[in-house]
Design a protein around this motif. Sequence first.
Motif, mmCIF file in Angstrom:
data_model
loop_
_atom_site.group_PDB
_atom_site.id
_atom_site.type_symbol
_atom_site.label_atom_id
_atom_site.label_comp_id
_atom_site.label_asym_id
_atom_site.label_seq_id
_atom_site.Cartn_x
_atom_site.Cartn_y
_atom_site.Cartn_z
ATOM 1 N N LYS A 149 39.413 36.045 42.380
ATOM 2 C CA LYS A 149 38.470 35.680 42.490
ATOM 3 C C LYS A 149 37.913 35.842 41.266
ATOM 4 N N ASP A 150 37.030 34.694 40.805
ATOM 5 C CA ASP A 150 35.475 34.718 39.612
ATOM 6 C C ASP A 150 34.481 35.892 39.708
ATOM 7 N N ASN A 151 33.450 35.726 38.937
ATOM 8 C CA ASN A 151 32.129 36.597 39.559
ATOM 9 C C ASN A 151 32.164 36.321 39.765
ATOM 10 N N GLN A 152 31.477 34.816 40.488
ATOM 11 C CA GLN A 152 30.653 34.078 41.408
ATOM 12 C C GLN A 152 31.461 34.196 43.108
ATOM 13 N N GLN A 204 34.091 33.154 43.477
ATOM 14 C CA GLN A 204 35.149 31.596 43.768
ATOM 15 C C GLN A 204 36.763 31.883 43.375
#
Length: 176
Positions: free
Chosen positions: A121-124, A126
């Motif tokens: 997962k990325d920082n947002q 997603q």
Amino acid sequence: MNKRAKQLVLACSVPVLILLGMCFAPLYTMLTGEEMILQTKPVDPSDPFRGDYVTLQYEAEEVPISLLEKAVVTRLQNKGGQFDVYVLMAKKNGVHTPIKVSLEKPDNGLFLKGTINYIDKDNQGQEIAIIEYNLDKYFIEDNTGAEWEKASAKGEILAKLKVDNGYAVLTDITTK
């Protein structure tokens, strides 16, 4: 030439031919490949024993899961592990970005061959697929490392590649 001399020549020529063969793909790509530009992400190199170099990480290494073909997602879920994928790229605002990831080599278009490692997962929050292209280090002139490190920390470095049939060679780096 006697039999012993022929064997010696053959024994000496095999390693030379192997070394020349290893040089063929990069040289051929440099001469005939298409140019591609990738946007880098900030990274701080910390190895004092290798001289001046810049460690590069690319935005194209974090691909949204929505760009993965169903077969890629299925293989990740069922088998896991690392495997090769083909990342089709399109030029947007002067930088190449991924538009599709598949198990099959594209018939046309500019693409990179990479190794998919896992989904994260990325920082947002997603889901993204982490793909490596083995283009992570670029050695630079002595005493210029501090300048490049500052530019890298700000994400201001663009990497220039030559690409032929998915095989890429990092040829240069520049700042925005």
